[in-house]
Design a protein around this motif. Structure first.
Motif, PDB file in Angstrom:
ATOM      1  N   UNK A  32       0.873  -1.182   0.000  1.00  0.00           N
ATOM      2  CA  UNK A  32       0.000   0.000   0.000  1.00  0.00           C
ATOM      3  C   UNK A  32       0.903   1.222   0.000  1.00  0.00           C
ATOM      4  N   UNK A  33       0.928   1.944  -1.104  1.00  0.00           N
ATOM      5  CA  UNK A  33       1.684   3.193  -1.159  1.00  0.00           C
ATOM      6  C   UNK A  33       0.731   4.292  -0.725  1.00  0.00           C
ATOM      7  N   UNK A  34       0.984   4.850   0.457  1.00  0.00           N
ATOM      8  CA  UNK A  34       0.071   5.847   1.003  1.00  0.00           C
ATOM      9  C   UNK A  34       0.563   7.243   0.658  1.00  0.00           C
ATOM     10  N   UNK A  35      -0.345   8.052   0.135  1.00  0.00           N
ATOM     11  CA  UNK A  35      -0.003   9.376  -0.386  1.00  0.00           C
ATOM     12  C   UNK A  35      -0.898  10.440   0.238  1.00  0.00           C
ATOM     13  N   UNK A  36      -0.415  11.666   0.230  1.00  0.00           N
ATOM     14  CA  UNK A  36      -1.156  12.808   0.753  1.00  0.00           C
ATOM     15  C   UNK A  36      -1.902  13.470  -0.404  1.00  0.00           C
ATOM     16  N   UNK A  37      -3.237  13.432  -0.350  1.00  0.00           N
ATOM     17  CA  UNK A  37      -4.045  13.964  -1.443  1.00  0.00           C
ATOM     18  C   UNK A  37      -3.874  15.468  -1.629  1.00  0.00           C
ATOM     19  N   UNK A  38      -3.347  16.152  -0.601  1.00  0.00           N
ATOM     20  CA  UNK A  38      -3.180  17.613  -0.704  1.00  0.00           C
ATOM     21  C   UNK A  38      -1.862  17.996  -1.376  1.00  0.00           C
ATOM     22  N   UNK A  39      -1.014  16.994  -1.662  1.00  0.00           N
ATOM     23  CA  UNK A  39       0.288  17.279  -2.263  1.00  0.00           C
ATOM     24  C   UNK A  39       0.342  16.804  -3.718  1.00  0.00           C
ATOM     25  N   UNK A  40       1.389  17.211  -4.427  1.00  0.00           N
ATOM     26  CA  UNK A  40       1.499  16.893  -5.851  1.00  0.00           C
ATOM     27  C   UNK A  40       1.824  15.414  -6.078  1.00  0.00           C
ATOM     28  N   UNK A  87      -5.815   4.299 -12.130  1.00  0.00           N
ATOM     29  CA  UNK A  87      -5.716   2.843 -11.940  1.00  0.00           C
ATOM     30  C   UNK A  87      -5.124   2.480 -10.577  1.00  0.00           C
ATOM     31  N   UNK A  88      -5.621   1.384 -10.015  1.00  0.00           N
ATOM     32  CA  UNK A  88      -5.103   0.829  -8.770  1.00  0.00           C
ATOM     33  C   UNK A  88      -5.068   1.872  -7.639  1.00  0.00           C
ATOM     34  N   UNK A  89      -6.112   2.679  -7.552  1.00  0.00           N
ATOM     35  CA  UNK A  89      -6.136   3.795  -6.596  1.00  0.00           C
ATOM     36  C   UNK A  89      -7.381   3.747  -5.720  1.00  0.00           C
ATOM     37  N   UNK A  90      -7.198   4.055  -4.445  1.00  0.00           N
ATOM     38  CA  UNK A  90      -8.315   4.198  -3.504  1.00  0.00           C
ATOM     39  C   UNK A  90      -8.148   5.530  -2.780  1.00  0.00           C
ATOM     40  N   UNK A 147       0.191  -3.600  -6.059  1.00  0.00           N
ATOM     41  CA  UNK A 147       0.240  -2.362  -5.278  1.00  0.00           C
ATOM     42  C   UNK A 147      -1.066  -1.596  -5.416  1.00  0.00           C
ATOM     43  N   UNK A 148      -1.505  -1.009  -4.315  1.00  0.00           N
ATOM     44  CA  UNK A 148      -2.611  -0.060  -4.321  1.00  0.00           C
ATOM     45  C   UNK A 148      -2.083   1.298  -3.881  1.00  0.00           C
ATOM     46  N   UNK A 149      -2.459   2.340  -4.617  1.00  0.00           N
ATOM     47  CA  UNK A 149      -2.098   3.705  -4.235  1.00  0.00           C
ATOM     48  C   UNK A 149      -3.251   4.281  -3.425  1.00  0.00           C
ATOM     49  N   UNK A 181     -14.182   0.250   2.035  1.00  0.00           N
ATOM     50  CA  UNK A 181     -13.921  -0.042   0.622  1.00  0.00           C
ATOM     51  C   UNK A 181     -12.450  -0.372   0.414  1.00  0.00           C
ATOM     52  N   UNK A 182     -11.560   0.314   1.136  1.00  0.00           N
ATOM     53  CA  UNK A 182     -10.125   0.037   1.033  1.00  0.00           C
ATOM     54  C   UNK A 182      -9.839  -1.413   1.429  1.00  0.00           C
TER      55      UNK A 182
END
Length: 366
Positions: A144-152, A263-266, A241-243, A278-279
């Motif tokens: 699980x690659x966890x990302x900050x939706x507020x960043x680029x 693709x492959x994003x939640x 992988x899920x982003x 859902x995740x």
């Protein structure tokens, strides 16, 4: 000159070299050297076991999922909410300093979720605790690659570069190449497809760089030079992988919609408990787990304690999942469900019969 300096020198030379037909053999050799040095850079961690406190986490449950991301993206909060495990959380960077395991219980399966320390750019070259993080990530069944939706999206690109540098290939299949070393006879090269991204001369150049002069090569898909190097090294991990974009409560609906359609994003919000169920559903789907119910003669199927296996499992895997002695003393099995030819009636099966999700199996021993 240390390994890190050698890696930097090769990367700079590759950046200076123009890509054309005349330089592709030289670039192929540089890529081979780069891959070899990167592998050497990780060897001390792998061999000494010096991953640090908390990194030597025993694999448990039916599957392992690794949470990877830059500091302060919400990994600890997600672990706490998805598994009810106490992982220290705070609104500042580097809260988690060790690998913290938790367990997601879903559809009768126990899925181990590992909250790994936040990695930084340059982790593959030893900065921070990145090497330990990515080495532990290689033991996972799903990333699980966890990302900050507020960043680029630069954060996503940088993480992919770090994981790629240590031999973790996200959402890719292992190249369809057969490679066998021999002691004599030179190099035998065969390809069943036309190669448009590399050629025999480049491959032979790479083999020479690795001092491989006797081997058989059969290529069955149109691979790149990098993919051939991966085959040679043999330690690459090909992981689904899920982003996961967190903090969607802080961006517009239009931005949420755009991210959700990648693709492959939640998309989720840990703080507001948005989309967490859902995740977990998506994690289950990506792991491709199947639930097999066991049934004793004259009894109802045991629906409370299924055997959870990976898709493609056989009756032999079911036996091993219950007790190793079952496969040794196996006489025959009866199976009800999707994999039975006579559904809804039972089919008599052998050890190599492939099971499907929610099959019911009775094992008969000698």
């Amino acid at each position: 000159m240390g390994i890190t300096e050698k890696i930097k020198e090769i990367e700079e030379e590759m950046a200076r070299t123009q890509k054309n037909k005349a330089t592709e053999y030289h670039l192929g050799l540089l890529k081979a050297k780069l891959a070899r040095y990167r592998a050497q850079l990780l060897e001390p961690v792998a061999k000494s076991g010096g991953a640090g406190v908390g990194f030597d986490v025993q694999k448990s449950g039916d599957a392992r999922v690794a949470l990877i991301g830059f500091p302060s993206v919400g990994k600890s909060t997600l672990l706490s909410k998805a598994t009810h495990t106490a992982s220290e959380t705070a609104a500042y960077e580097f809260t988690t300093l060790t690998a913290i395991p938790g367990v997601i219980e879903y559809k009768g399966a126990r899925i181990q979720l590992l909250d790994l320390p936040g990695i930084v750019e340059g982790a593959s070259q030893g900065r921070g605790r990145g090497r330990q993080v990515v080495s532990t990530a290689k033991t996972a069944d799903l990333i699980l690659v966890m990302l900050d939706a507020t960043k680029s999206d630069e954060q996503k690109r940088l993480l992919e570069i770090e994981l790629d540098a240590v031999g973790i290939r996200l959402n890719k299949k292992k190249p369809d190449v057969i490679f066998k070393k021999r002691t004599t006879g030179g190099i035998t090269f065969n390809s069943t497809v036309k190669l448009t991204k590399t050629d025999e001369k480049t491959i032979r150049t790479i083999l020479a760089g690795y001092k491989l002069h006797n081997c058989d090569i059969l290529i069955r898909e149109d691979i790149t030079t990098d993919e051939f190097i991966d085959v040679l090294i043999g330690t690459r991990k090909y992981l689904p992988c899920l982003y996961v974009y967190n903090k969607i409560d802080s961006i517009s609906l239009e931005q949420v919609d755009k991210l959700a359609h990648q693709p492959k994003t939640v998309v989720i919000s840990c703080e507001m408990d948005l989309n967490l169920d859902y995740l977990i559903e998506r994690i289950w789907d990506e792991l491709r787990l199947v639930k097999i119910y066991t049934k004793k003669r004259g009894a109802h199927p045991d629906l409370a304690d299924p055997v959870c296996l990976r898709a493609g499992a056989t009756v032999e895997d079911v036996c091993n999942g219950i007790h190793k002695s079952l496969a040794t003393n196996f006489r025959y099995g009866l199976i009800w469900g999707r994999s039975s030819k006579f559904s809804p009636y039972a089919q008599k099966v052998s050890l190599n019969h492939q099971v499907q999700d929610e099959d019911v199996v009775s094992i008969f021993t000698k």
